[in-house]
Scaffold this active site. Sequence first.
Site, PDB file in Angstrom:
ATOM      1  N   SER A  85      29.365  69.300 -63.502  1.00 48.86           N
ATOM      2  CA  SER A  85      28.858  69.294 -64.873  1.00 48.86           C
ATOM      3  C   SER A  85      27.387  69.685 -64.949  1.00 48.86           C
ATOM      4  O   SER A  85      26.642  69.520 -63.985  1.00 48.86           O
ATOM      5  CB  SER A  85      29.030  67.907 -65.493  1.00 48.86           C
ATOM      6  OG  SER A  85      30.372  67.492 -65.421  1.00 48.86           O
TER       7      SER A  85
HETATM    8  N1  SAH Z   1      31.824  64.661 -62.125  1.00 48.85           N
HETATM    9  C1  SAH Z   1      32.065  65.839 -61.324  1.00 48.85           C
HETATM   10  C2  SAH Z   1      32.589  66.997 -62.098  1.00 48.85           C
HETATM   11  C3  SAH Z   1      33.923  66.796 -62.618  1.00 48.85           C
HETATM   12  S1  SAH Z   1      34.856  68.271 -62.869  1.00 48.85           S
HETATM   13  C4  SAH Z   1      30.819  66.267 -60.610  1.00 48.85           C
HETATM   14  O1  SAH Z   1      29.782  65.632 -60.775  1.00 48.85           O
HETATM   15  O2  SAH Z   1      30.898  67.222 -59.834  1.00 48.85           O
HETATM   16  C5  SAH Z   1      36.347  67.450 -63.269  1.00 48.85           C
HETATM   17  C6  SAH Z   1      37.145  67.019 -62.087  1.00 48.85           C
HETATM   18  O3  SAH Z   1      38.231  66.245 -62.577  1.00 48.85           O
HETATM   19  C7  SAH Z   1      37.756  68.157 -61.292  1.00 48.85           C
HETATM   20  O4  SAH Z   1      37.372  68.054 -59.956  1.00 48.85           O
HETATM   21  C8  SAH Z   1      39.267  67.957 -61.460  1.00 48.85           C
HETATM   22  O5  SAH Z   1      40.010  68.313 -60.315  1.00 48.85           O
HETATM   23  C9  SAH Z   1      39.342  66.473 -61.732  1.00 48.85           C
HETATM   24  N2  SAH Z   1      40.542  65.991 -62.429  1.00 48.85           N
HETATM   25  C10 SAH Z   1      41.231  66.563 -63.431  1.00 48.85           C
HETATM   26  N3  SAH Z   1      42.260  65.776 -63.804  1.00 48.85           N
HETATM   27  C11 SAH Z   1      42.201  64.654 -63.031  1.00 48.85           C
HETATM   28  C12 SAH Z   1      42.976  63.457 -62.938  1.00 48.85           C
HETATM   29  N4  SAH Z   1      44.037  63.249 -63.714  1.00 48.85           N
HETATM   30  N5  SAH Z   1      42.613  62.537 -62.010  1.00 48.85           N
HETATM   31  C13 SAH Z   1      41.543  62.726 -61.200  1.00 48.85           C
HETATM   32  N6  SAH Z   1      40.769  63.844 -61.250  1.00 48.85           N
HETATM   33  C14 SAH Z   1      41.098  64.789 -62.148  1.00 48.85           C
END
Ligand code: SAH
Length: 215
Positions: free
Chosen positions: A63
């Site tokens: 993000s």
């Molecule tokens: N907070 C993270 C960025 C998140 S991007 C950072 O600081 O880098 C969103 C992430 O959510 C992705 O890696 C994606 O694979 C994950 N994601 C999507 N759906 C999900 C779910 N149901 N459970 C766990 N992770 C999930």
Amino acid sequence: MIPDWACERRRMVEEQLRRRGIKDERVLAAMLEIPRQEFVPVELRVLSYQDDPIDIGCGQTISQPYMTALMAQSLELRGTETILDVGTGSGYGAAVLGALGARVISIELVPNLAEWASRNLERTGRAGNVQVITGDGSVGYPQAAPYDAITVGAAAPEVPAALVDQLRVSSRLVIPVGTRQDQSLMIITRKRVGKKTRVGTQCRFVPLRGAEGWR
Ligand code: SAH
């Protein structure tokens, strides 16, 4: 030439965070301290302190720094909390939360990302109070509930009821909710009966998948 990361980090905190209204000094200090470049793919490290999300592979992004700060600030952490972080991605958000709370459980759906994030956290010395789990976080992680705070780094079509259920009374959940293209950052406080919802800023996150996410 190797970039002066500390200098770039100071500029990020001043220009992207403080100037835009991030006031929680603990959040600002955490983001001044954590080496964001260690959570970015090596070939994209020069972009680490830009005002944008960055690709981390598998169609996912780390993000924008402002969003990480805004979400962390919304949780009003004191340092004693057990926090659930849904969507570990790079592990950067989890590292920031680890600096602000007592313990972080971070859950990631994509096994490769979970492994990479674990390595990033280990290498930066942040793994001590941050545990990465591979699984579907759209239904939370009941094994370690209740939580004093929950944050979701992917956009949901609706607020997953399981996440609210796993919050302690008076604790907060911060989650982007809306369509696949546009969302509002929702701040939900669990009440003794029901919940209170505050609608925050417009945002754009990658979709939350899994049982309570997008099909
Ligand atoms: N907070 C993270 C960025 C998140 S991007 C950072 O600081 O880098 C969103 C992430 O959510 C992705 O890696 C994606 O694979 C994950 N994601 C999507 N759906 C999900 C779910 N149901 N459970 C766990 N992770 C999930």
